[in-house]
Design a protein around this motif. Structure first.
Motif, PDB file in Angstrom:
ATOM      1  N   THR A 144       0.824  -1.211   0.000  1.00 29.20           N
ATOM      2  CA  THR A 144       0.000   0.000   0.000  1.00 29.20           C
ATOM      3  C   THR A 144       0.860   1.264   0.000  1.00 29.20           C
ATOM      4  OG1 THR A 144      -0.219  -0.409   2.389  1.00 29.20           O
ATOM      5  CG2 THR A 144      -2.094  -0.973   0.988  1.00 29.20           C
ATOM      6  N   GLY A 145       0.178   2.385  -0.121  1.00 30.23           N
ATOM      7  CA  GLY A 145       0.872   3.669  -0.221  1.00 30.23           C
ATOM      8  C   GLY A 145       0.528   4.405  -1.504  1.00 30.23           C
ATOM      9  N   ARG A 146      -0.449   3.853  -2.265  1.00 29.61           N
ATOM     10  CA  ARG A 146      -0.893   4.537  -3.487  1.00 29.61           C
ATOM     11  C   ARG A 146      -1.604   5.842  -3.115  1.00 29.61           C
ATOM     12  NH1 ARG A 146      -1.926  -0.542  -3.361  1.00 29.61           N
ATOM     13  NH2 ARG A 146      -1.214  -1.977  -5.001  1.00 29.61           N
ATOM     14  N   ARG A 147      -1.496   6.813  -4.005  1.00 26.79           N
ATOM     15  CA  ARG A 147      -2.289   8.026  -3.881  1.00 26.79           C
ATOM     16  C   ARG A 147      -3.212   8.132  -5.090  1.00 26.79           C
ATOM     17  NH1 ARG A 147      -0.752  11.908  -0.192  1.00 26.79           N
ATOM     18  NH2 ARG A 147      -1.050  13.672  -1.619  1.00 26.79           N
ATOM     19  N   ASP A 148      -4.213   8.967  -4.955  1.00 22.35           N
ATOM     20  CA  ASP A 148      -5.243   9.060  -5.989  1.00 22.35           C
ATOM     21  C   ASP A 148      -4.891  10.083  -7.056  1.00 22.35           C
ATOM     22  OD1 ASP A 148      -6.842   7.208  -4.572  1.00 22.35           O
ATOM     23  OD2 ASP A 148      -7.610   8.817  -3.288  1.00 22.35           O
ATOM     24  N   GLY A 149      -5.227   9.743  -8.296  1.00 22.12           N
ATOM     25  CA  GLY A 149      -4.981  10.644  -9.402  1.00 22.12           C
ATOM     26  C   GLY A 149      -6.010  11.760  -9.463  1.00 22.12           C
ATOM     27  N   ARG A 150      -5.659  12.814 -10.173  1.00 23.37           N
ATOM     28  CA  ARG A 150      -6.551  13.969 -10.324  1.00 23.37           C
ATOM     29  C   ARG A 150      -7.131  14.064 -11.734  1.00 23.37           C
ATOM     30  NH1 ARG A 150      -2.172  16.759  -7.336  1.00 23.37           N
ATOM     31  NH2 ARG A 150      -2.862  17.177  -5.204  1.00 23.37           N
ATOM     32  N   VAL A 151      -6.831  13.060 -12.554  1.00 23.33           N
ATOM     33  CA  VAL A 151      -7.269  13.089 -13.953  1.00 23.33           C
ATOM     34  C   VAL A 151      -7.991  11.790 -14.303  1.00 23.33           C
ATOM     35  CG1 VAL A 151      -6.513  13.243 -16.357  1.00 23.33           C
ATOM     36  CG2 VAL A 151      -5.321  14.571 -14.590  1.00 23.33           C
ATOM     37  N   SER A 152      -9.104  11.905 -15.014  1.00 23.88           N
ATOM     38  CA  SER A 152      -9.837  10.731 -15.491  1.00 23.88           C
ATOM     39  C   SER A 152     -10.492  11.101 -16.807  1.00 23.88           C
ATOM     40  CB  SER A 152     -10.897  10.299 -14.468  1.00 23.88           C
ATOM     41  OG  SER A 152     -11.591   9.150 -14.918  1.00 23.88           O
ATOM     42  N   ARG A 153     -10.018  10.493 -17.891  1.00 23.85           N
ATOM     43  CA  ARG A 153     -10.504  10.853 -19.223  1.00 23.85           C
ATOM     44  C   ARG A 153     -11.043   9.626 -19.958  1.00 23.85           C
ATOM     45  NH1 ARG A 153      -5.143  13.500 -19.752  1.00 23.85           N
ATOM     46  NH2 ARG A 153      -5.350  15.682 -19.125  1.00 23.85           N
ATOM     47  N   ILE A 154     -12.186   9.766 -20.574  1.00 27.24           N
ATOM     48  CA  ILE A 154     -12.794   8.678 -21.327  1.00 27.24           C
ATOM     49  C   ILE A 154     -11.872   8.190 -22.441  1.00 27.24           C
ATOM     50  CG2 ILE A 154     -14.044  10.289 -22.851  1.00 27.24           C
ATOM     51  CD1 ILE A 154     -16.295   8.220 -23.018  1.00 27.24           C
ATOM     52  N   SER A 155     -11.175   9.104 -23.091  1.00 23.23           N
ATOM     53  CA  SER A 155     -10.314   8.745 -24.228  1.00 23.23           C
ATOM     54  C   SER A 155      -9.196   7.800 -23.819  1.00 23.23           C
ATOM     55  CB  SER A 155      -9.711  10.006 -24.861  1.00 23.23           C
ATOM     56  OG  SER A 155      -8.943  10.733 -23.911  1.00 23.23           O
ATOM     57  N   GLU A 156      -8.677   7.961 -22.620  1.00 23.85           N
ATOM     58  CA  GLU A 156      -7.572   7.116 -22.158  1.00 23.85           C
ATOM     59  C   GLU A 156      -8.051   5.708 -21.825  1.00 23.85           C
ATOM     60  OE1 GLU A 156      -5.569   9.242 -19.055  1.00 23.85           O
ATOM     61  OE2 GLU A 156      -4.712  10.695 -20.450  1.00 23.85           O
ATOM     62  N   ALA A 157      -9.291   5.603 -21.359  1.00 23.93           N
ATOM     63  CA  ALA A 157      -9.845   4.273 -21.094  1.00 23.93           C
ATOM     64  C   ALA A 157     -10.036   3.521 -22.403  1.00 23.93           C
ATOM     65  CB  ALA A 157     -11.178   4.397 -20.354  1.00 23.93           C
ATOM     66  N   LEU A 158     -10.555   4.209 -23.401  1.00 22.73           N
ATOM     67  CA  LEU A 158     -10.777   3.581 -24.707  1.00 22.73           C
ATOM     68  C   LEU A 158      -9.460   3.126 -25.329  1.00 22.73           C
ATOM     69  CD1 LEU A 158     -13.417   6.093 -26.106  1.00 22.73           C
ATOM     70  CD2 LEU A 158     -13.834   3.719 -25.437  1.00 22.73           C
ATOM     71  N   ALA A 159      -8.392   3.863 -25.075  1.00 17.59           N
ATOM     72  CA  ALA A 159      -7.103   3.563 -25.694  1.00 17.59           C
ATOM     73  C   ALA A 159      -6.318   2.475 -24.971  1.00 17.59           C
ATOM     74  CB  ALA A 159      -6.259   4.837 -25.763  1.00 17.59           C
ATOM     75  N   ASN A 160      -6.582   2.262 -23.681  1.00 21.26           N
ATOM     76  CA  ASN A 160      -5.703   1.399 -22.886  1.00 21.26           C
ATOM     77  C   ASN A 160      -6.298   0.088 -22.385  1.00 21.26           C
ATOM     78  OD1 ASN A 160      -2.964   2.844 -22.277  1.00 21.26           O
ATOM     79  ND2 ASN A 160      -4.509   4.461 -22.142  1.00 21.26           N
ATOM     80  N   ILE A 161      -7.607   0.012 -22.234  1.00 19.46           N
ATOM     81  CA  ILE A 161      -8.201  -1.219 -21.696  1.00 19.46           C
ATOM     82  C   ILE A 161      -8.253  -2.280 -22.787  1.00 19.46           C
ATOM     83  CG2 ILE A 161     -10.292  -2.242 -20.724  1.00 19.46           C
ATOM     84  CD1 ILE A 161     -10.860   0.495 -19.439  1.00 19.46           C
TER      85      ILE A 161
END
Length: 323
Positions: A144-161
């Protein structure tokens, strides 16, 4: 000297040291900050799984989809706003479930330790604890020790999943883009031993595999006939089918048994048998003890993809919104 060079490379390429693969994660990260954090998450998760046995598959898939976009930073949990369409609304994520449960688990941790535990860690731990609940022991270690991101974009999900329609070459490249190898691909695909799919994820294999109204020849004909009785329209968004037709609620190695019978539900499942090396791994993972041991290593590796640590990112108060 080599270590210094590696850190410098991370800074140059990624901007912050915290985003290097796995950097900053450790065991019992919250021991001094929120001693009961992991126990609270475990108890809250197990309580909800007892009510809804479909949650292990949902959390595991959500964790996977999160890590493959911007790293394991809980960006998949963020709601869209008037000014931004988030990952959650991308087609691959529209069939995810359990968001409200993650929000509830986070709220329980917040009561005890406000602004300490990240949503990214809540999701990683809840996925492990949900899958492990039947076994009365953790199936893998979650640093553990993850921190949360401040960015969430639909385009990046479509490109990476990864797509369920991917062939072997595409899958290997997608996983390599996230520092995962062929072994990780075959092992993590074993997560399909639990959970369900909507018809849209495999409809083309039944009715229009090459665009000529044909059926995928690599799919078991008897199984295909059964699937056709369930899925009759490409626009059917309600009918669900188990990814493992035998033990869809049990985390085991049966996925590989089914795969060998040419009953893998997705084209991406069948693709694992089109390469000699990956096919050999499938044979090895028929052994459940082998699968569990390998899965523990691969998902730990996946859980460290592009993590934000140190002063990077933030600790979200609510998982569905940037602070």
């Amino acid at each position: 000297m080599r270590k210094q060079a590696f850190i410098l490379l991370c800074v140059v390429v990624l901007g912050v040291v915290g985003t290097c693969h796995g950097g900053g994660l450790k065991k019992n990260y919250y021991a001094s900050k929120c001693r009961d954090a992991e126990e609270i998450i475990k108890n809250a998760t197990e309580k909800r799984v007892a009510i809804d046995p479909t949650l292990p598959a949902k959390f595991l898939r959500m964790h996977f989809h999160d890590c493959f976009v911007r790293g394991c930073d809980a960006s998949v949990l963020v709601n869209s706003t008037a000014n931004n369409t988030a990952e959650k609304d991308a087609v691959p994520n529209q069939t995810l479930g359990g968001f409200s449960v993650i929000d509830d688990i986070k709220a329980e941790v917040e009561k005890k330790c406000p602004n300490v535990v990240s949503c990214a860690d809540v999701l990683a731990l809840a996925a492990r604890d949900a899958v492990s609940s039947k076994f009365k022991r953790p199936l893998w270690e979650v640093l553990t020790g993850r921190r949360d991101g401040r960015v969430s974009r639909i385009s990046e999900a479509l490109a990476n999943i990864p797509s369920p329609f991917s062939n072997f070459t595409t899958l290997v490249q997608n996983f390599a883009n996230h520092s995962l190898n062929v072994r990780d691909l075959v092992v993590l695909s074993g997560a399909h031993t639990i959970g369900v799919s909507h018809c849209s994820g495999f409809f083309n294999r039944l009715y229009n595999f090459t665009g000529k109204g044909d059926q995928d020849p690599s799919l078991n004909a008897t199984y295909a006939a059964f699937l056709k009785t369930r899925c009759k329209s490409p626009t059917d968004n309600t009918t669900i089918t188990p990814m493992d037709p035998i033990t869809s609620l049990t985390f085991d190695s049966n996925y590989y048994v089914v795969l060998k019978q040419k009953r893998g539900l997705f084209q991406s499942d069948a693709a694992l048998l089109t390469n000699g090396g990956s096919s050999n791994l499938v044979n090895q993972l028929l052994n459940q003890n082998k699968f569990f041991a390998e899965f523990a290593q691969s998902i730990k590796k996946m859980g460290a993809i592009g993590v934000l640590t140190g002063n990077a990112g933030e600790i979200r108060k609510k998982c569905f919104a940037i602070n």
